[in-house]
Motif scaffolding. Structure first.
Motif, short mmCIF file in Angstrom:
data_model
loop_
_atom_site.label_atom_id
_atom_site.label_comp_id
_atom_site.label_asym_id
_atom_site.label_seq_id
_atom_site.Cartn_x
_atom_site.Cartn_y
_atom_site.Cartn_z
N GLN A 301 0.83 -1.21 0.00
CA GLN A 301 0.00 0.00 0.00
C GLN A 301 0.87 1.26 0.00
O GLN A 301 0.61 2.22 -0.73
N GLY A 302 1.91 1.26 0.83
CA GLY A 302 2.80 2.41 0.90
C GLY A 302 3.59 2.58 -0.38
O GLY A 302 3.79 3.71 -0.86
N ARG A 303 4.06 1.46 -0.97
CA ARG A 303 4.85 1.54 -2.20
C ARG A 303 4.02 2.13 -3.33
O ARG A 303 4.50 2.98 -4.10
N ARG A 304 2.76 1.70 -3.44
CA ARG A 304 1.89 2.22 -4.51
C ARG A 304 1.73 3.73 -4.40
O ARG A 304 1.77 4.46 -5.39
N THR A 305 1.57 4.20 -3.18
CA THR A 305 1.39 5.64 -2.96
C THR A 305 2.67 6.40 -3.30
O THR A 305 2.65 7.45 -3.95
N LEU A 306 3.81 5.86 -2.85
CA LEU A 306 5.09 6.57 -3.00
C LEU A 306 5.64 6.53 -4.42
O LEU A 306 6.51 7.34 -4.76
N LEU A 307 5.16 5.62 -5.27
CA LEU A 307 5.62 5.56 -6.66
C LEU A 307 5.35 6.87 -7.39
O LEU A 307 6.05 7.21 -8.35
N ASP A 308 4.35 7.61 -6.96
CA ASP A 308 4.02 8.88 -7.59
C ASP A 308 4.83 10.04 -7.03
O ASP A 308 4.63 11.20 -7.42
N HIS A 309 5.74 9.74 -6.08
CA HIS A 309 6.47 10.82 -5.42
C HIS A 309 7.98 10.59 -5.42
O HIS A 309 8.70 11.15 -4.60
N THR A 310 8.47 9.79 -6.37
CA THR A 310 9.91 9.53 -6.39
C THR A 310 10.72 10.79 -6.69
O THR A 310 11.90 10.89 -6.32
#
Length: 346
Positions: A301-310
């Motif tokens: 869940q966290g990885r999916r969210t953070l993929l848009d904020h690299t």
């Protein structure tokens, strides 16, 4: 419990400039004798003279060699509040010197001071807590506080003492719990510290978060923080004070080492405020925020969210701090990680 509030100023009849024992005209052995005098005024004047002398490390060494600390331990229980006040003040000044701290540890002063935890005079208690705070800065001093069984009492005193003394207690606990946290956890310290996280004082909020950070470095402490405190820590990420933000981010970083902590942080919507801290180049919480987000990225869940904020982490790759750059590199690799498929293996 109500406490008497007595001025730190001495009564007008105690004037060290008129005392026959004014320092410089009497040797330390003579002062040591006068501390044992049955005359209250003589004791008070001797303490006044000694209070001036112990600013000199050499005099501190001489006083310890002569055996002053034995008499000072006795005077901690004196019926006169001025005697107790000056005795604790002398011990605090001695604790400022390395030789003094060693002397206090070797002569059991920490344990003796526990008798003043409920002293009715606030200045005596303040001096006592200043000594504990000063001693706990050294590993051996922190161990001394722990061995004296003081931690449970200090935790409970957070409920009753003034803000000024609470700050000293929190600093003492922070250094002691770096060594050992079990006694604090047994006293329900996490619940009490959780209340301090929402205190009106910036200093108390920040120091309480620091203590929770130290608790979180211990395995049993991580469990307690995960269960009780994470939502409050997340809210403090948006505190107006940078020190509070940094302390909260540090505590959250340790709490999210456990899987339960990661899920709790995600449920508390920790990602947006953490990303904000990462984006602020001057943020004191930046490194802790990056490391916390890295651990949250290990949850799908966290990885999916953070993929848009690299891109937020990419900006950190030019940071002058090597620690921040390295943490950002790790964060990006964790966020972009993909599990191998059978086709990749073949």
């Amino acid at each position: 419990m109500a406490h008497a509030r007595i001025s730190a100023n001495l009564p007008p009849d105690i004037d060290p400039t008129k005392a026959p024992i004014a320092f410089g005209r009497r040797a330390l052995p003579k002062l040591n004798e006068e501390l044992q005098s049955p005359e209250l005024l003589t004791q008070q004047q001797a303490l006044m003279a000694l209070c001036d002398l112990v600013h000199d490390p050499e005099k501190v060494y001489q006083a310890i060699e002569i055996g002053f600390l034995g008499n000072l331990k006795t005077l901690l229980l004196h019926h006169d509040s001025i005697v107790r006040q000056k005795t604790t003040q002398i011990l605090y000044i001695m604790a400022m010197h390395s030789v003094g701290r060693q002397g206090l540890i070797q002569n059991g002063i920490i344990s003796a001071l526990t008798e003043l935890l409920d002293d009715p005079v606030d200045i005596c208690r303040k001096n006592m807590h200043q000594i504990f705070e000063m001693m706990a800065r050294l590993p051996e001093g922190a161990v001394g506080v722990l061995r004296a069984g003081l931690v449970p009492f200090l935790v409970l005193k957070l409920k009753a003492e003034s803000e000024e003394i609470q700050k000293l207690i929190l600093d003492t606990l922070s250094n002691c719990l770096r060594v050992e946290a079990s006694e604090a956890l047994a006293t329900d310290a996490v619940t009490i510290l959780k209340e301090k996280l929402t205190h009106s004082s910036v200093a108390i909020r920040s120091k309480a978060a620091c203590v929770l950070l130290e608790i979180g470095t211990h395995p049993e402490g991580k469990i307690a923080v995960c269960e009780e405190v994470i939502p409050v820590l997340v809210s403090l990420l948006e505190d107006t004070d940078p020190e509070v933000q940094a302390s909260a981010a540090g505590a959250l970083m340790f709490a999210t080492i456990r899987p339960q902590g990661r899920f709790s942080a995600l449920d508390a919507e920790a990602i947006p405020p953490l990303l904000k801290l990462v984006a602020e180049e001057t943020s004191k919480a930046r490194l802790s925020a990056i490391k916390t987000l890295t651990m949250l990225a290990e949850v799908p869940q966290g990885r999916r969210t953070l993929l848009d904020h690299t891109d937020t982490f990419q900006q950190c790759l030019n940071d002058p701090s090597k620690a921040v750059k390295r943490a950002a590199e790790i964060a990006i690799s964790v966020i972009k990680w993909k599990p191998f498929s059978r086709r990749d293996v073949s």
